[in-house]
Design a protein around this motif. Structure first.
Motif, PDB file in Angstrom:
ATOM      1  N   THR A 138       0.848  -1.191   0.000  1.00 41.86           N
ATOM      2  CA  THR A 138       0.000   0.000   0.000  1.00 41.86           C
ATOM      3  C   THR A 138       0.883   1.240   0.000  1.00 41.86           C
ATOM      4  O   THR A 138       2.077   1.176   0.324  1.00 41.86           O
ATOM      5  CB  THR A 138      -0.913   0.052   1.240  1.00 41.86           C
ATOM      6  N   LYS A 139       0.283   2.367  -0.314  1.00 40.83           N
ATOM      7  CA  LYS A 139       1.055   3.604  -0.305  1.00 40.83           C
ATOM      8  C   LYS A 139       1.510   3.959   1.112  1.00 40.83           C
ATOM      9  O   LYS A 139       2.562   4.591   1.295  1.00 40.83           O
ATOM     10  CB  LYS A 139       0.248   4.744  -0.921  1.00 40.83           C
ATOM     11  N   ASP A 140       0.735   3.527   2.122  1.00 38.82           N
ATOM     12  CA  ASP A 140       1.147   3.786   3.498  1.00 38.82           C
ATOM     13  C   ASP A 140       2.411   3.010   3.861  1.00 38.82           C
ATOM     14  O   ASP A 140       3.203   3.465   4.695  1.00 38.82           O
ATOM     15  CB  ASP A 140       0.016   3.420   4.457  1.00 38.82           C
ATOM     16  N   HIS A 141       2.591   1.835   3.276  1.00 39.81           N
ATOM     17  CA  HIS A 141       3.833   1.086   3.502  1.00 39.81           C
ATOM     18  C   HIS A 141       5.035   1.871   2.969  1.00 39.81           C
ATOM     19  O   HIS A 141       6.102   1.900   3.599  1.00 39.81           O
ATOM     20  CB  HIS A 141       3.764  -0.271   2.817  1.00 39.81           C
ATOM     21  N   ILE A 142       4.865   2.473   1.807  1.00 37.36           N
ATOM     22  CA  ILE A 142       5.967   3.256   1.241  1.00 37.36           C
ATOM     23  C   ILE A 142       6.259   4.470   2.106  1.00 37.36           C
ATOM     24  O   ILE A 142       7.423   4.776   2.400  1.00 37.36           O
ATOM     25  CB  ILE A 142       5.636   3.666  -0.208  1.00 37.36           C
ATOM     26  N   LYS A 143       5.208   5.162   2.531  1.00 39.59           N
ATOM     27  CA  LYS A 143       5.408   6.314   3.414  1.00 39.59           C
ATOM     28  C   LYS A 143       6.127   5.899   4.691  1.00 39.59           C
ATOM     29  O   LYS A 143       7.055   6.590   5.144  1.00 39.59           O
ATOM     30  CB  LYS A 143       4.068   6.951   3.759  1.00 39.59           C
ATOM     31  N   ALA A 144       5.727   4.763   5.261  1.00 33.99           N
ATOM     32  CA  ALA A 144       6.366   4.293   6.491  1.00 33.99           C
ATOM     33  C   ALA A 144       7.853   4.061   6.270  1.00 33.99           C
ATOM     34  O   ALA A 144       8.683   4.378   7.141  1.00 33.99           O
ATOM     35  CB  ALA A 144       5.694   3.014   6.976  1.00 33.99           C
ATOM     36  N   GLY A 145       8.219   3.495   5.124  1.00 35.27           N
ATOM     37  CA  GLY A 145       9.625   3.256   4.830  1.00 35.27           C
ATOM     38  C   GLY A 145      10.409   4.536   4.653  1.00 35.27           C
ATOM     39  O   GLY A 145      11.542   4.668   5.144  1.00 35.27           O
ATOM     40  N   VAL A 146       9.831   5.492   3.929  1.00 35.53           N
ATOM     41  CA  VAL A 146      10.495   6.782   3.737  1.00 35.53           C
ATOM     42  C   VAL A 146      10.677   7.484   5.077  1.00 35.53           C
ATOM     43  O   VAL A 146      11.756   8.013   5.378  1.00 35.53           O
ATOM     44  CB  VAL A 146       9.699   7.659   2.755  1.00 35.53           C
ATOM     45  N   ASP A 147       9.628   7.489   5.891  1.00 35.54           N
ATOM     46  CA  ASP A 147       9.722   8.136   7.202  1.00 35.54           C
ATOM     47  C   ASP A 147      10.787   7.470   8.075  1.00 35.54           C
ATOM     48  O   ASP A 147      11.580   8.149   8.737  1.00 35.54           O
ATOM     49  CB  ASP A 147       8.368   8.072   7.913  1.00 35.54           C
ATOM     50  N   PHE A 148      10.803   6.145   8.076  1.00 31.13           N
ATOM     51  CA  PHE A 148      11.751   5.409   8.907  1.00 31.13           C
ATOM     52  C   PHE A 148      13.182   5.689   8.466  1.00 31.13           C
ATOM     53  O   PHE A 148      14.077   5.904   9.303  1.00 31.13           O
ATOM     54  CB  PHE A 148      11.449   3.914   8.831  1.00 31.13           C
ATOM     55  N   ALA A 149      13.412   5.706   7.170  1.00 27.86           N
ATOM     56  CA  ALA A 149      14.765   5.986   6.669  1.00 27.86           C
ATOM     57  C   ALA A 149      15.176   7.415   7.002  1.00 27.86           C
ATOM     58  O   ALA A 149      16.318   7.664   7.410  1.00 27.86           O
ATOM     59  CB  ALA A 149      14.815   5.751   5.161  1.00 27.86           C
ATOM     60  N   ARG A 150      14.256   8.349   6.833  1.00 28.89           N
ATOM     61  CA  ARG A 150      14.582   9.751   7.121  1.00 28.89           C
ATOM     62  C   ARG A 150      14.864   9.960   8.610  1.00 28.89           C
ATOM     63  O   ARG A 150      15.849  10.608   8.985  1.00 28.89           O
ATOM     64  CB  ARG A 150      13.417  10.638   6.683  1.00 28.89           C
TER      65      ARG A 150
END
Length: 626
Positions: A177-189
């Motif tokens: 889902t798009k929320d999974h991608i957001k979670a990954g970007v947030d976690f990396a940042r």
């Protein structure tokens, strides 16, 4: 570091991943003989601990000070609770990377510990399929061409050979889902991790891999929705299609052909290339380029996740600067693409032509190269007629398959090519040719375009030759081709060229995308490839990179002073890559990158804004020069 002396169980190794949920399960199975650690303090020890730390990790390399991303073993590496929390946020879709060939090895000696991986059935499958693009695409983190993985953990007949992670990422979010991608970007940042965006792994220059990284895999985004009439924004009001980030060329064209009436879409020439992600963001070229320009020219709107973790739409009205940059300004540079809306076009009958000159026709190298010279002499004529051609050139083999005549009858294509054939005959050049009429471009594409071979190890460069270069210096271009084939005495017949004849300005003379303006006067974009032996030493790799950059690519540039390079299929280590990849568009792209990703959350080599970033310590840590 503690050792994990466990097993994966039948079939798990062949999946090239190990879920965090499985890890939790095995950590609790002491009664079954597993030597794992508890999910609490034990895993914290395993993962190196996690405490607050500065945004960048101080590092010195060869006397230069750097601030680096956070890696396993650094104090800043996320805690076990953080990884478990991320796994929960992405609904259990966080997996541990295990290379695709691990099933052929007794153990995988990964950064999280040692795991028993040998599985005879899975090894047989990996051995049989390692060169298959589609098989590799479906793996969470596999790279189709293995040089930038450090050629680690290949299938083998000797299970005792070591299997390590190499330059693969440590963890992968198999995003659904798009929320999974957001979670990954947030976690990396938030944790200063190196972040890799991976769709298909169809990547010549190492953007789909990264030592110690967190990978977000977008390949499951497979939605395809056709639009009868796009209503804007912008001045285009006709048929369109919205596709998810993971959609590949063959799947998209198959769906397009099934429409009533059938439509065509500008994809890459290789059927396994992902369209929405790296292709469009790099520019994109394919069989319809002479008719409709670059793939990026056909983009109407993007839905993305930004470096700040925001969901945004980018089009002619909303965030127009980001919209422009996403159209050819460099992959994995400004945002993660969730979907893109593209123009579609009426399907048309087309003709396909094949031309062969190889050792079955002649064993005389001079006769062969004279045939290559004559063929390339007519490349301006070919693209001026609106034709597209794909060819492969290696020692004593010119394989032109196909020349595409979109919307053209056989007689029209034959008329364009006849002077070429006449000159072949007049000069005693033996060749074979084949022509066929197809009721649609789709039928031609399925019949004549071929998957590439995965599993090889090579360095890649390339150069575009403009109309003026071919007109004024065709003989010099052929000499450059010969240099590519045999760049040095000890590398005789080792080089390889993949050529693409197209004029991106034939019907679209003014670009609406961030691609290099010189592509609007293009004739031949030629990829240069130089194989790298498996098990090559660091010194050998450095030597071969020098050959690619300073002998092969240098010869191409000298022969084509009016050309440029292409970010998706070029040498990212070349000097002045900013100008070679984007020309006059670069300053604007740099400004946009600083606006949308000021802290370097995203990284792909030789994309705008990466001048101060470097992968140090023998191709491992990603760091900013201080």
């Amino acid at each position: 570091m503690n050792s994990l002396n466990g097993t994966l169980g039948s079939g798990e190794s062949s999946a090239a991943m190990f879920s965090l949920t499985q890890l939790q399960y095995h950590l609790g199975q002491a009664t079954m003989g597993w030597n794992w650690f508890s999910i609490g303090a034990g895993l914290l020890t395993l993962l190196g601990g996690a405490r607050s730390s500065p945004p960048l990790v101080d590092r010195t390399w060869n006397g230069t000070e750097y601030g680096c991303k956070c890696y396993l073993g650094d104090d800043c590496w996320p805690s076990d609770d953080s990884w478990v929390g991320l796994n929960s946020t992405v609904d259990g879709n966080l997996v541990v990377t295990i290379p695709p060939g691990a099933a052929c090895h007794d153990t995988f000696e990964g950064p999280l510990g040692t795991v028993a991986t040998y599985d005879a059935a899975a090894c047989a499958d990996a051995t049989a399929m390692f060169a298959d693009e589609s098989w590799n695409v479906e793996k969470p983190a596999a790279a189709l061409w293995t040089y930038f993985t450090n050629d680690t953990c290949r299938p083998t007949l000797n299970p005792s050979e070591p299997c390590t992670l190499g330059n693969y990422g440590v963890y992968v979010i198999v995003a659904k889902t798009k929320d999974h991608i957001k979670a990954g970007v947030d976690f990396a940042r938030e944790n200063n991790l190196r972040l890799i965006i991976r769709n298909t792994g169809h990547d010549f220059i190492g953007r789909s891999t990264g030592w110690g990284a967190l990978v977000i895999n977008t390949h499951s985004f497979q939605d395809i929705e056709f639009i009868a009439e796009y209503s804007g924004p912008g001045d285009y009001h006709s048929q369109a299609v919205t596709i998810g980030a993971g959609v590949q060329g063959r799947a998209l064209l198959t769906k397009a052909h099934d429409q009533e009436p059938p439509v065509a879409v500008l994809t890459g020439e290789c059927p396994t290339v992902g369209v929405a992600g790296g292709l469009i963001q790099g520019g994109g070229h394919g069989p319809l380029t002479p008719t409709y320009g670059m793939t990026a020219d056909t983009a109407l709107s993007f839905d993305v996740v930004t470096a700040a973790g925001e969901f945004l739409t980018a089009n002619a009205d909303e965030n127009p600067d980001l919209f422009w940059a996403l159209k050819g300004g460099g992959p994995s540079a400004y945002a993660v693409v969730l979907s893109v809306t593209m123009k579609t076009f009426p399907e048309q009958a087309s003709t396909g032509t094949i031309i062969e000159i190889n050792s079955t026709h002649t064993t005389d190298p001079e006769v062969f190269w004279e045939g290559v010279r004559i063929f390339h002499k007519y490349s301006n004529r070919i693209v001026d007629a609106g034709l597209y051609a794909y060819f492969e050139l290696s020692e004593m083999r010119l394989h032109v398959k196909p020349i595409v005549g979109f919307k053209k009858e056989v007689a029209e294509t034959t008329s364009t090519l006849q002077p070429l054939f006449d000159e072949f005959k007049a000069n005693g050049i033996p060749y074979s040719t084949y022509e066929k009429y197809y009721p649609s471009l789709f039928d031609l594409y399925i019949d004549l375009f071929e998957d590439e071979e995965a599993g090889t190890s090579a360095l890649t460069g390339g150069w575009m030759f403009a109309h003026q270069d071919v007109e004024e210096n065709n003989d010099g271009i052929i000499e450059a081709f010969r240099t590519v084939m045999s760049p040095r005495e000890d590398l005789n017949s080792q080089g390889f060229i993949i050529g693409h004849l197209w004029d991106a300005g034939h019907s679209v003379s003014v670009s609406n995308s961030a691609t290099h303006p010189r592509f609007r006067n293009s004739t031949n974009f030629a990829i240069v490839a130089l194989p790298v032996p498996f098990g090559a030493t660091l010194a050998q790799k450095e030597d071969l990179q020098n050959v690619l950059t300073n002998i092969q690519d240098a010869a191409m540039k000298k022969a084509g002073p009016n050309g440029c390079a292409y970010i998706n299929e070029g040498d990212p280590t070349q000097p002045d890559w900013q100008d070679h990849f984007w020309g006059s568009e670069y300053p604007k792209l740099l400004e946009i990158r600083k606006k949308w990703d000021p802290n370097g959350v995203f990284y792909a080599i030789a994309t705008p804004g990466t001048e101060d970033w470097e992968v140090i310590e023998y191709g491992t840590r990603l760091c900013r020069k201080l």
